[in-house]
Design a protein around this motif. Structure first.
Motif, mmCIF file in Angstrom:
data_model
loop_
_atom_site.group_PDB
_atom_site.id
_atom_site.type_symbol
_atom_site.label_atom_id
_atom_site.label_comp_id
_atom_site.label_asym_id
_atom_site.label_seq_id
_atom_site.Cartn_x
_atom_site.Cartn_y
_atom_site.Cartn_z
ATOM 1 N N UNK A 133 0.787 -1.114 0.065
ATOM 2 C CA UNK A 133 0.110 -0.101 0.182
ATOM 3 C C UNK A 133 0.782 1.339 -0.098
ATOM 4 N N UNK A 134 2.310 1.222 0.176
ATOM 5 C CA UNK A 134 2.954 2.253 0.121
ATOM 6 C C UNK A 134 4.293 2.015 -0.781
ATOM 7 N N UNK A 135 5.076 2.977 -1.055
ATOM 8 C CA UNK A 135 6.147 2.851 -1.845
ATOM 9 C C UNK A 135 6.960 4.082 -2.411
ATOM 10 N N UNK A 136 7.992 3.781 -2.737
ATOM 11 C CA UNK A 136 8.977 4.890 -3.172
ATOM 12 C C UNK A 136 8.820 5.022 -4.748
ATOM 13 N N UNK A 137 8.204 6.013 -5.038
ATOM 14 C CA UNK A 137 7.873 6.195 -6.699
ATOM 15 C C UNK A 137 9.198 6.196 -7.467
ATOM 16 N N UNK A 138 9.338 5.348 -8.659
ATOM 17 C CA UNK A 138 10.494 5.104 -9.311
ATOM 18 C C UNK A 138 10.062 5.244 -10.953
ATOM 19 N N UNK A 139 10.772 5.700 -11.730
ATOM 20 C CA UNK A 139 10.795 6.015 -13.074
ATOM 21 C C UNK A 139 11.763 5.185 -13.823
ATOM 22 N N UNK A 170 6.269 -2.526 -6.875
ATOM 23 C CA UNK A 170 4.857 -2.685 -7.123
ATOM 24 C C UNK A 170 4.736 -2.139 -8.303
ATOM 25 N N UNK A 171 3.909 -3.007 -9.249
ATOM 26 C CA UNK A 171 4.018 -2.262 -10.621
ATOM 27 C C UNK A 171 2.899 -0.998 -10.679
ATOM 28 N N UNK A 172 3.130 -0.497 -11.974
ATOM 29 C CA UNK A 172 2.433 1.039 -12.150
ATOM 30 C C UNK A 172 0.697 0.527 -12.033
ATOM 31 N N UNK A 173 0.399 -0.665 -12.613
ATOM 32 C CA UNK A 173 -1.183 -1.035 -12.793
ATOM 33 C C UNK A 173 -1.437 -1.531 -11.419
ATOM 34 N N UNK A 174 -0.981 -1.137 -10.059
ATOM 35 C CA UNK A 174 -1.551 -1.601 -9.041
ATOM 36 C C UNK A 174 -2.921 -0.812 -8.520
ATOM 37 N N UNK A 175 -3.888 -1.544 -8.156
ATOM 38 C CA UNK A 175 -5.116 -1.135 -8.122
ATOM 39 C C UNK A 175 -5.638 -1.159 -6.512
ATOM 40 N N UNK A 176 -5.646 -0.337 -5.746
ATOM 41 C CA UNK A 176 -5.440 1.163 -5.781
ATOM 42 C C UNK A 176 -3.941 1.208 -5.844
ATOM 43 N N UNK A 177 -3.546 2.572 -6.421
ATOM 44 C CA UNK A 177 -2.121 2.725 -6.293
ATOM 45 C C UNK A 177 -1.355 3.062 -5.089
ATOM 46 N N UNK A 178 0.016 2.593 -4.723
ATOM 47 C CA UNK A 178 0.424 2.692 -3.339
ATOM 48 C C UNK A 178 0.557 4.197 -3.184
ATOM 49 N N UNK A 179 0.704 4.719 -1.953
ATOM 50 C CA UNK A 179 0.805 5.985 -1.489
ATOM 51 C C UNK A 179 2.296 6.469 -1.579
#
Length: 358
Positions: A133-139, A170-179
């Motif tokens: 449910x949480x994670x560090x956003x990476x591109x 966690x992949x970008x299509x996770x629903x709901x997206x992580x915080x």
């Protein structure tokens, strides 16, 4: 889908020289794991490290920063570390004194320095993760770098050691997206581009640093790092004196550090609210039972996951900033040719100052 690429590490070693370590990156999209394998490293046996201050006396081996690009879009949420020799036999984890992952594509919140995405030390569990449910956003394309400080005191030389770091995402299509949560680093004695160690006198002692945040937000969890004789690191409201949270050291009977506690309090709740432009204080506490002054024998910092109220207010990288330049310069010289020569041949000499780790 599996794919891999090889990137040559930034180390010396021409014809007839020591084997240059390389970094292998593989992505398992079904398991949502990114595996980084680095090696081989030849680690000569060294005397036992009586204190962390020995890191500054050449009693460890720093590798140069090994650079690569993050390949997937998603959220980084954990890692595990494994060590093995060329035959696949497990190598004692404690020979890796610490590992640091640097994100050159994002700045730290408090310091004008590149983000330290993650770190692991001798007191860190083999695997650390947070809920999906949480994670560090990476591109994709984010520029990362990794370096390791080794200290082999097993009683024998270790040849062909490989480090395998498995990063969970966690992949970008996770629903709901992580915080979206970003690392926050709070050190009691940091000089960016230099050392954060300090002396520990006999008995009880305290070191502290005050700061303000450029953006408010929620603190979802914290961990910490100390050296031998450390007792706790705590975050205080500097304006009221109230203790907001703390991590506590588990110590052996002689006061030597075993591990430091962690807290995760924002998974199902709002976490701890921190306000912008408000004065806070990070405090490191030591209790040295010996009669000796431990010169440069201590570190104390708290790290955590922080959800900013407004991501746009997160400080941007300023390459012209002199402090940021010092940070980059210190990383560029880490584990230079002389250090790598010691790693392969066991020669002594002055090592780069030890850097903080999570």
């Amino acid at each position: 889908m599996w794919w891999s690429c090889l990137l040559t590490a930034l180390v010396g070693g021409g014809i007839g020289g020591p084997r240059p370590p390389v970094v292998t990156i593989s992505v398992d999209s079904s398991r949502h794991e990114l595996t980084i394998t680095s090696g081989p490293f030849d680690l000569p046996n060294m005397p036992p490290m009586e204190s962390h201050a020995m890191m500054d006396l050449g009693m460890s081996h720093d590798t140069p920063v090994q650079n690569f690009s993050w390949p997937v879009e998603g959220w980084f949420r954990g890692f595990r570390v494994d060590l093995a020799d060329a035959q696949g036999k497990a190598v004692p984890r404690h020979v890796m004194h610490h590992l640091i992952m640097v994100n050159f594509s994002r700045r730290q919140l408090l310091y004008s320095a590149a983000e330290r995405l993650m770190g692991a030390g001798t007191e860190t569990d083999d695997e650390i993760s947070v809920p999906k449910t949480i994670g560090v956003p990476m591109k994709p394309g984010m520029k990362l770098g990794m370096y390791v400080a080794w200290h082999n005191d097993t009683g024998k030389d270790l040849q062909g050691v490989y480090l395998k770091l498995t990063m969970l995402w966690t992949p970008k299509n996770q629903n709901p997206q992580p915080v979206n949560a970003l690392p926050i680093y709070m050190d009691v004695n940091l000089t960016v581009g230099g050392s954060n160690t300090f002396d520990v006198p006999p008995g009880h002692s305290v070191k502290a640093f005050e700061f303000t945040l450029p953006v408010g937000g929620r603190l979802l969890g914290v961990g910490g790092h100390m050296h031998d004789y450390g007792t706790r690191v705590q975050l205080e409201d500097a304006e009221t004196g109230k203790v907001i949270t703390q991590v506590v050291a588990e110590r052996a009977p002689d006061g030597k550090l075993v591990k430091v506690s962690r807290k995760l309090f924002g998974v199902s709740g709002a976490g701890l609210r921190l306000k912008a432009k408000h004065r806070y204080r990070v405090v490191g506490e030591y209790d040295n039972p010996t009669r000796e002054l431990r010169v440069k024998g201590a570190m104390a910092h708290m790290v955590g996951l922080f959800v900013p109220d407004d991501m746009k207010r997160w400080p941007a990288i300023d390459l012209s900033n002199s402090t940021y330049q010092r940070d980059l310069a210190s990383l560029q010289v880490r584990g230079g040719d002389e250090s790598m020569s010691r790693m392969h041949h066991g020669h002594s000499g002055a090592a780069a100052p030890e850097e903080s780790h999570q």
